[in-house]
Design a protein around this motif. Structure first.
Motif, mmCIF file in Angstrom:
data_model
loop_
_atom_site.group_PDB
_atom_site.id
_atom_site.type_symbol
_atom_site.label_atom_id
_atom_site.label_comp_id
_atom_site.label_asym_id
_atom_site.label_seq_id
_atom_site.Cartn_x
_atom_site.Cartn_y
_atom_site.Cartn_z
ATOM 1 N N LYS A 62 0.859 -1.234 0.083
ATOM 2 C CA LYS A 62 0.040 -0.163 -0.241
ATOM 3 C C LYS A 62 1.063 1.270 -0.195
ATOM 4 O O LYS A 62 2.324 1.287 0.397
ATOM 5 C CB LYS A 62 -0.930 -0.511 1.278
ATOM 6 N N VAL A 63 0.145 2.236 -0.638
ATOM 7 C CA VAL A 63 1.373 3.639 -0.782
ATOM 8 C C VAL A 63 1.801 4.249 0.448
ATOM 9 O O VAL A 63 -0.082 4.055 1.663
ATOM 10 C CB VAL A 63 0.724 4.391 -1.496
ATOM 11 N N LEU A 64 2.673 4.395 1.270
ATOM 12 C CA LEU A 64 3.670 4.868 2.640
ATOM 13 C C LEU A 64 3.621 6.437 2.039
ATOM 14 O O LEU A 64 4.135 6.587 0.922
ATOM 15 C CB LEU A 64 3.743 3.948 2.765
ATOM 16 N N SER A 65 3.481 6.812 2.921
ATOM 17 C CA SER A 65 4.296 7.867 3.556
ATOM 18 C C SER A 65 5.703 8.357 3.907
ATOM 19 O O SER A 65 5.743 8.526 5.637
ATOM 20 C CB SER A 65 3.260 9.672 3.275
ATOM 21 N N PRO A 66 7.095 7.888 4.028
ATOM 22 C CA PRO A 66 7.479 8.011 5.519
ATOM 23 C C PRO A 66 8.290 9.117 5.678
ATOM 24 O O PRO A 66 8.690 9.920 4.521
ATOM 25 C CB PRO A 66 8.461 6.530 4.536
ATOM 26 N N ALA A 67 9.177 9.284 6.343
ATOM 27 C CA ALA A 67 9.659 10.169 7.269
ATOM 28 C C ALA A 67 10.515 10.572 6.464
ATOM 29 O O ALA A 67 11.246 11.973 5.981
ATOM 30 C CB ALA A 67 10.127 10.299 8.872
ATOM 31 N N ALA A 68 11.504 9.410 6.014
ATOM 32 C CA ALA A 68 12.965 9.378 4.860
ATOM 33 C C ALA A 68 12.408 10.482 3.685
ATOM 34 O O ALA A 68 13.347 10.967 3.390
ATOM 35 C CB ALA A 68 13.154 8.135 4.763
ATOM 36 N N PHE A 69 11.292 10.121 3.050
ATOM 37 C CA PHE A 69 10.733 10.339 1.831
ATOM 38 C C PHE A 69 10.720 12.020 2.087
ATOM 39 O O PHE A 69 11.299 12.429 1.297
ATOM 40 C CB PHE A 69 9.101 9.985 1.700
ATOM 41 N N TRP A 70 10.632 12.709 3.380
ATOM 42 C CA TRP A 70 10.127 14.468 3.675
ATOM 43 C C TRP A 70 11.660 14.869 3.990
ATOM 44 O O TRP A 70 11.848 16.246 3.568
ATOM 45 C CB TRP A 70 9.320 14.664 4.519
ATOM 46 N N VAL A 71 13.084 13.966 4.393
ATOM 47 C CA VAL A 71 13.850 14.138 5.159
ATOM 48 C C VAL A 71 14.838 14.458 3.524
ATOM 49 O O VAL A 71 15.368 15.417 3.391
ATOM 50 C CB VAL A 71 14.707 13.372 5.096
ATOM 51 N N LEU A 72 15.023 13.385 2.678
ATOM 52 C CA LEU A 72 15.849 13.387 1.446
ATOM 53 C C LEU A 72 14.980 14.772 0.612
ATOM 54 O O LEU A 72 15.286 15.651 0.328
ATOM 55 C CB LEU A 72 15.444 12.027 0.763
ATOM 56 N N SER A 73 13.079 15.274 0.376
ATOM 57 C CA SER A 73 12.780 15.979 -0.751
ATOM 58 C C SER A 73 13.426 17.544 -0.021
ATOM 59 O O SER A 73 13.682 18.109 -0.429
ATOM 60 C CB SER A 73 11.925 15.985 0.495
ATOM 61 N N ILE A 74 13.485 17.394 1.328
ATOM 62 C CA ILE A 74 14.430 19.048 1.760
ATOM 63 C C ILE A 74 15.591 19.237 1.730
ATOM 64 O O ILE A 74 16.043 20.331 0.800
ATOM 65 C CB ILE A 74 14.324 18.865 3.231
ATOM 66 N N PHE A 75 16.696 18.071 1.579
ATOM 67 C CA PHE A 75 18.033 18.235 0.852
ATOM 68 C C PHE A 75 18.183 18.172 -0.502
ATOM 69 O O PHE A 75 18.589 19.072 -0.678
ATOM 70 C CB PHE A 75 18.349 16.814 0.637
ATOM 71 N N GLY A 76 17.314 17.799 -1.609
ATOM 72 C CA GLY A 76 16.921 17.868 -2.923
ATOM 73 C C GLY A 76 16.534 19.105 -2.918
ATOM 74 O O GLY A 76 17.610 20.043 -4.344
ATOM 75 N N SER A 77 15.381 19.698 -2.450
ATOM 76 C CA SER A 77 15.220 21.538 -2.859
ATOM 77 C C SER A 77 16.367 22.214 -2.577
ATOM 78 O O SER A 77 16.381 23.162 -3.295
ATOM 79 C CB SER A 77 13.693 20.992 -2.206
ATOM 80 N N TYR A 78 16.366 22.049 -1.362
ATOM 81 C CA TYR A 78 17.554 23.104 -0.915
ATOM 82 C C TYR A 78 18.879 23.089 -1.967
ATOM 83 O O TYR A 78 19.093 23.929 -2.222
ATOM 84 C CB TYR A 78 18.028 22.299 0.455
ATOM 85 N N LEU A 79 19.552 21.567 -2.621
ATOM 86 C CA LEU A 79 20.645 22.019 -3.806
ATOM 87 C C LEU A 79 19.830 22.486 -4.943
ATOM 88 O O LEU A 79 20.518 23.248 -5.584
ATOM 89 C CB LEU A 79 21.192 20.453 -3.480
ATOM 90 N N LEU A 80 18.395 21.873 -4.733
ATOM 91 C CA LEU A 80 17.704 22.243 -6.273
ATOM 92 C C LEU A 80 17.523 23.680 -6.623
ATOM 93 O O LEU A 80 17.697 24.120 -7.600
ATOM 94 C CB LEU A 80 16.925 21.983 -6.974
#
Length: 215
Positions: free
Chosen positions: A35-53
């Motif tokens: 089933k589709v999950l929203s893990p905390a690591a998804f958002w942590v990695l998102s922040i790193f990626g967004s910051y750099l982009l």
């Protein structure tokens, strides 16, 4: 690749690596749970990626990239708070995370005429292409606005099927923009997501059908 130094592209590729890692991790835990999950690591990695982009967009004088990241970045932080991780961060780190995009935007816009010349009169980015890219970024970013509204109503961080459908449409627009812009960071970064988006839609549909059959 339109004259940008290799280290600038390195920042962009690193940002996309974080985005790809978040999708890969989310995909793995979703496959295991079926089933589709929203893990905390998804958002942590998102922040790193967004910051750099965001930094990459500034260095590339690309308003479309900056616009998309500015909106989604704070939704990432909101989801991190919803996951209960924000409160545990040191005050100094919270301040840096909250203020950096605002400070960078203020720095860019301190001289409005120069800002307009750099971003809206960029000889490498015709105005029609800037509009096309910005529309694609807004569409792609809308998935997180949708996710934010959906999660607010449910009072939990979730990634509904609508999020993945919008992701597909927005990603296709950004790939087209990347092709026109001759930007390998956007093309390669978005191409990986296609498979993950489609697979999440399939899993979500299958899970809902299974629940419906049981009822």
């Amino acid at each position: 690749m339109q004259g940008s130094p290799a280290w600038v592209y390195a920042i962009g590729f690193l940002a996309q690596a974080f985005f790809s890692a978040r999708l890969l991790y989310q995909w793995i835990v979703t496959e295991k749970a079926k089933k589709v999950l929203s893990p905390a690591a998804f958002w942590v990695l998102s922040i790193f990626g967004s910051y750099l982009l965001f930094i990459y967009g500034v260095l590339r004088n690309d308003f479309a990239i900056i616009l998309g990241q500015f909106i989604s970045y704070y939704i990432y932080l909101w989801n991190l708070d919803l996951k209960g991780l924000w409160k545990g961060l040191p005050f100094a780190l919270k301040s840096i995370l909250l203020l950096t995009p605002l400070a960078a935007t203020f720095f860019l816009m301190r001289d409005i005429p120069a800002f307009a010349a750099a971003f809206f009169q960029n000889k490498n980015v015709p105005f029609w292409l800037l509009v096309f890219g910005s529309v694609g970024q807004v569409l792609f970013t809308f998935r997180f606005i949708y996710q934010w509204i959906y999660s607010t109503h449910r009072r939990e961080s979730a990634l509904p099927i609508g999020f993945w459908v919008i992701s597909l449409l927005g990603s296709a627009s950004i790939i087209a923009y990347g092709i026109f812009r001759l930007d390998p960071v956007l093309i390669l970064g978005q191409s990986f997501g296609f498979v993950a988006y489609i697979r999440n839609i399939m899993i979500d549909y299958s899970n809902k059908k299974h629940i419906s059959d049981e009822e």
